[in-house]
Design an enzyme around this catalytic site. Sequence first.
Site, PDB file in Angstrom:
ATOM      1  N   ARG A 118       2.950  -9.839  -1.039  1.00 39.38           N
ATOM      2  CA  ARG A 118       3.305  -8.733  -1.935  1.00 39.38           C
ATOM      3  C   ARG A 118       4.175  -7.674  -1.267  1.00 39.38           C
ATOM      4  O   ARG A 118       4.761  -6.836  -1.939  1.00 39.38           O
ATOM      5  CB  ARG A 118       2.042  -8.101  -2.519  1.00 39.38           C
ATOM      6  CG  ARG A 118       1.185  -7.389  -1.500  1.00 39.38           C
ATOM      7  CD  ARG A 118      -0.207  -7.102  -2.046  1.00 39.38           C
ATOM      8  NE  ARG A 118      -0.392  -5.694  -2.336  1.00 39.38           N
ATOM      9  CZ  ARG A 118      -1.567  -5.155  -2.641  1.00 39.38           C
ATOM     10  NH1 ARG A 118      -2.651  -5.910  -2.747  1.00 39.38           N
ATOM     11  NH2 ARG A 118      -1.675  -3.872  -2.877  1.00 39.38           N
ATOM     12  N   ARG A 131     -14.521   1.792  -4.412  1.00 33.29           N
ATOM     13  CA  ARG A 131     -14.356   0.445  -3.865  1.00 33.29           C
ATOM     14  C   ARG A 131     -14.690   0.500  -2.385  1.00 33.29           C
ATOM     15  O   ARG A 131     -14.186   1.368  -1.656  1.00 33.29           O
ATOM     16  CB  ARG A 131     -12.914  -0.020  -4.059  1.00 33.29           C
ATOM     17  CG  ARG A 131     -12.708  -1.404  -3.485  1.00 33.29           C
ATOM     18  CD  ARG A 131     -11.322  -1.913  -3.706  1.00 33.29           C
ATOM     19  NE  ARG A 131     -10.354  -1.211  -2.878  1.00 33.29           N
ATOM     20  CZ  ARG A 131      -9.044  -1.442  -2.926  1.00 33.29           C
ATOM     21  NH1 ARG A 131      -8.564  -2.298  -3.794  1.00 33.29           N
ATOM     22  NH2 ARG A 131      -8.220  -0.788  -2.136  1.00 33.29           N
ATOM     23  N   CYS A 147      -7.001  -2.910 -12.597  1.00 37.05           N
ATOM     24  CA  CYS A 147      -6.562  -1.759 -11.808  1.00 37.05           C
ATOM     25  C   CYS A 147      -5.342  -2.056 -10.938  1.00 37.05           C
ATOM     26  O   CYS A 147      -4.980  -1.256 -10.085  1.00 37.05           O
ATOM     27  CB  CYS A 147      -7.707  -1.211 -10.964  1.00 37.05           C
ATOM     28  SG  CYS A 147      -8.302  -2.386  -9.745  1.00 37.05           S
ATOM     29  N   GLU A 149      -9.411 -10.660  -7.464  1.00 36.52           N
ATOM     30  CA  GLU A 149      -8.089 -10.542  -6.850  1.00 36.52           C
ATOM     31  C   GLU A 149      -7.565 -11.861  -6.315  1.00 36.52           C
ATOM     32  O   GLU A 149      -6.466 -11.912  -5.783  1.00 36.52           O
ATOM     33  CB  GLU A 149      -8.150  -9.553  -5.680  1.00 36.52           C
ATOM     34  CG  GLU A 149      -8.659  -8.191  -6.059  1.00 36.52           C
ATOM     35  CD  GLU A 149      -8.682  -7.253  -4.879  1.00 36.52           C
ATOM     36  OE1 GLU A 149      -7.693  -6.569  -4.639  1.00 36.52           O
ATOM     37  OE2 GLU A 149      -9.725  -7.219  -4.195  1.00 36.52           O
ATOM     38  N   ASN A 191      -2.465  -6.823  -8.152  1.00 40.93           N
ATOM     39  CA  ASN A 191      -1.552  -6.728  -7.002  1.00 40.93           C
ATOM     40  C   ASN A 191      -1.787  -7.904  -6.053  1.00 40.93           C
ATOM     41  O   ASN A 191      -0.844  -8.541  -5.584  1.00 40.93           O
ATOM     42  CB  ASN A 191      -1.779  -5.419  -6.229  1.00 40.93           C
ATOM     43  CG  ASN A 191      -1.565  -4.202  -7.095  1.00 40.93           C
ATOM     44  OD1 ASN A 191      -0.943  -4.309  -8.140  1.00 40.93           O
ATOM     45  ND2 ASN A 191      -2.075  -3.061  -6.675  1.00 40.93           N
ATOM     46  N   ASP A 192      -3.058  -8.163  -5.788  1.00 40.17           N
ATOM     47  CA  ASP A 192      -3.382  -9.304  -4.929  1.00 40.17           C
ATOM     48  C   ASP A 192      -3.419 -10.604  -5.709  1.00 40.17           C
ATOM     49  O   ASP A 192      -3.001 -11.640  -5.201  1.00 40.17           O
ATOM     50  CB  ASP A 192      -4.732  -9.077  -4.237  1.00 40.17           C
ATOM     51  CG  ASP A 192      -4.579  -8.234  -2.987  1.00 40.17           C
ATOM     52  OD1 ASP A 192      -3.650  -8.514  -2.213  1.00 40.17           O
ATOM     53  OD2 ASP A 192      -5.362  -7.293  -2.798  1.00 40.17           O
ATOM     54  N   HIS A 198       0.804  -1.215   0.000  1.00 37.76           N
ATOM     55  CA  HIS A 198       0.000   0.000   0.000  1.00 37.76           C
ATOM     56  C   HIS A 198       0.844   1.276   0.000  1.00 37.76           C
ATOM     57  O   HIS A 198       0.589   2.224  -0.732  1.00 37.76           O
ATOM     58  CB  HIS A 198      -0.946  -0.043   1.207  1.00 37.76           C
ATOM     59  CG  HIS A 198      -1.911   1.083   1.249  1.00 37.76           C
ATOM     60  ND1 HIS A 198      -2.285   1.691   2.404  1.00 37.76           N
ATOM     61  CD2 HIS A 198      -2.561   1.726   0.270  1.00 37.76           C
ATOM     62  CE1 HIS A 198      -3.135   2.663   2.127  1.00 37.76           C
ATOM     63  NE2 HIS A 198      -3.331   2.692   0.837  1.00 37.76           N
ATOM     64  N   ARG A 218      -9.670   4.041  -3.729  1.00 35.51           N
ATOM     65  CA  ARG A 218      -9.385   3.296  -2.490  1.00 35.51           C
ATOM     66  C   ARG A 218      -9.890   4.150  -1.332  1.00 35.51           C
ATOM     67  O   ARG A 218      -9.472   5.306  -1.198  1.00 35.51           O
ATOM     68  CB  ARG A 218      -7.878   3.066  -2.334  1.00 35.51           C
ATOM     69  CG  ARG A 218      -7.276   2.109  -3.347  1.00 35.51           C
ATOM     70  CD  ARG A 218      -5.805   1.853  -3.025  1.00 35.51           C
ATOM     71  NE  ARG A 218      -5.250   0.770  -3.805  1.00 35.51           N
ATOM     72  CZ  ARG A 218      -4.583   0.915  -4.953  1.00 35.51           C
ATOM     73  NH1 ARG A 218      -4.385   2.113  -5.459  1.00 35.51           N
ATOM     74  NH2 ARG A 218      -4.097  -0.137  -5.596  1.00 35.51           N
TER      75      ARG A 218
HETATM   76  C1  PEP Z   1      -5.072  -5.024  -6.362  1.00 33.80           C
HETATM   77  O1  PEP Z   1      -5.028  -5.888  -5.486  1.00 33.80           O
HETATM   78  O2  PEP Z   1      -4.597  -5.181  -7.509  1.00 33.80           O
HETATM   79  C2  PEP Z   1      -5.690  -3.720  -6.100  1.00 33.80           C
HETATM   80  C3  PEP Z   1      -5.823  -2.829  -7.040  1.00 33.80           C
HETATM   81  O3  PEP Z   1      -6.051  -3.469  -4.812  1.00 33.80           O
HETATM   82  P1  PEP Z   1      -5.026  -3.024  -3.656  1.00 33.80           P
HETATM   83  O4  PEP Z   1      -3.710  -2.732  -4.296  1.00 33.80           O
HETATM   84  O5  PEP Z   1      -5.629  -1.822  -3.021  1.00 33.80           O
HETATM   85  O6  PEP Z   1      -5.007  -4.222  -2.777  1.00 33.80           O
HETATM   86 MG    MG Z   2      -6.204  -5.694  -3.689  1.00 35.76          MG
END
Ligand code: PEP
Ligand code: MG
Length: 590
Positions: A472, A339, A509, A438, A461-462, A196, A303
Amino acid sequence: MLNPPMKTIQGIAVAPGIEIASAFVLEQFRQRVPHHIVVPEERAGELERFEQALQAAMDDLAADRDRAARDLSKEAAKIFEFHLGLLQDPTLLDPIRDKIGNAGTNADFAVASSFSRMIDQFNAMGSQVFRDKARDVLDLERRILDHLMGRSQERLSRLEEQVVLIAHELTPTQAASLGISQVVGLATDAGGRTDHTSIMAAALGIPVVVGCHAITEHVNDGDLIILDVRDGQIIIDPDEETLEVFRKAKKRLEQFLTETGQDVGAEAITRDGTKITLLGNIEFPHEVEQLLKYGGEGVGLYRTEFLYLISEDEPTEEELYEQYVQSLELLGGRTLTIRTLDLGADKHTQQQALEPERNPFLGLRSIRYSLQHLPMFRRQLRAILRAAAVGPLRIMFPLITTMTELKQARMILSDVADDLRQEGVDVPSDIPIGMMIEVPSAALMASTFSREVDFFSIGTNDLIQYTVAVDRSNERVANLYSASNPAVIRLVKNVIRAGKRRGVDTSLCGEIAGDITYTMLLIGLGLRSLSLVPAQIPRVKQVIRRVTLEECERLARKVGAFESHRRILRVLREETRRVLPEADGGWNAD
Ligand code: PEP
Ligand code: MG
């Protein structure tokens, strides 16, 4: 005279760019406290810094004691009285003063090392009574270091010259406050590309390298630093020849960025006429201005956790409502995708929790958290639904892993909408409802989920971390965390195909949406919408405008046959370099 050898440190590239500036080492608590030697003429000042922090910690304790006596009990106040006594104990304080005044140790390190010795001694005594005492001492250490760190933070906000910030890791609040400082680059010991804090720092458009392991131990305040995100490397005290090479590279890159930045009015359309919608990922309403400046067409990911992270008290419905309305107003009729809360794991202060989770990324996070904290969830949904009267808005649920969760979330949403309508609020009935993809379970079942939602947003990302089982935010296994892993690509493809079959609008995203290394692949896999960090929009648009759909599809087919993520990445990089040679330094993929 020979120059001392330059030191080079390798980290993980997060946000592209090259920067050359002096280092500012942020002193922080709960980290490897930086250790350096203070020159003799500055030791009195350093000692004074310690005395002031000590006094401030004692003032805090006295205030807590008085508050406890007033609001709780005399017994509770006694705990603070005992702590105050400890902070006046010469057996603890004298060695610290000696280390600073005579040995020249910086105050932070002198405090941390003396306190940890005492904590170890108490812990070694075995009984619970002594372990409790160790916790008391730890609390006192935190109080003093917080004040020492606070000064470092304060100094940072008053700086007049530009600096590269060197830190162990940043809290979300610290990352957010970089925007109003003179920080032009960031390198941290800890962290992964998509945690984050990295995302927040990248949103500022400055070059960022994380996961450098122990950079805070190698850099001193004032050292000249080259931050080269092309290779995720940091060069400390470069020689003149190296400096010259990087000055030129920086200039070339800046020229390229200026040129692409001037092109914001141009459409994101391939040479053979395929339109790609570029939306923005934001965290604060004011980022909408940035988004529009860079030619973004709406918000694909808002977010909404920050207000919850900065305070121990939950934000009120009214505070949330104001944020959403402000974003919608700034967007002037463009769509805002909100979200719902994604608290937990990297977006939750586990430190605040009474019982921190052993495995927070697999724990009570995101939609699971919301579904177990219904009053909080409902308050957020009320704020969102009320804001929907102001402008076009979409609602997206994060981290859906099962159909039951999705149905529960939808049911609560419709229940909240009914309540509001009964109160006379005009809630639109056609708000699009979507989910993030995700986790592999959602990606594999995308065709089933596609019957229940209006849109998908793929959160790589997840999705990467859950597919390859790599945290991550853990720099130690960051080499395994890669979007070019064939399994990840296959899952993304599966979702796009499922979305297409049912006409479910599908976007992506995760951070790779803003990484030009992946632009051609994502288009080739079938995506026609991406949501990314606003500052990265111009570069991605450049790639789109230079390629044909056919080229992208051919590339996707080609890498789809490869087994190794390294090979895939190599080919993607080669293609990107061919298409956009000027973007040297403008990528961040590993
Ligand atoms: C993701 O997981 O790709 C995402 C966009 O959400 P975050 O990075 O806020 O977990
Ligand atoms: Mg995520």
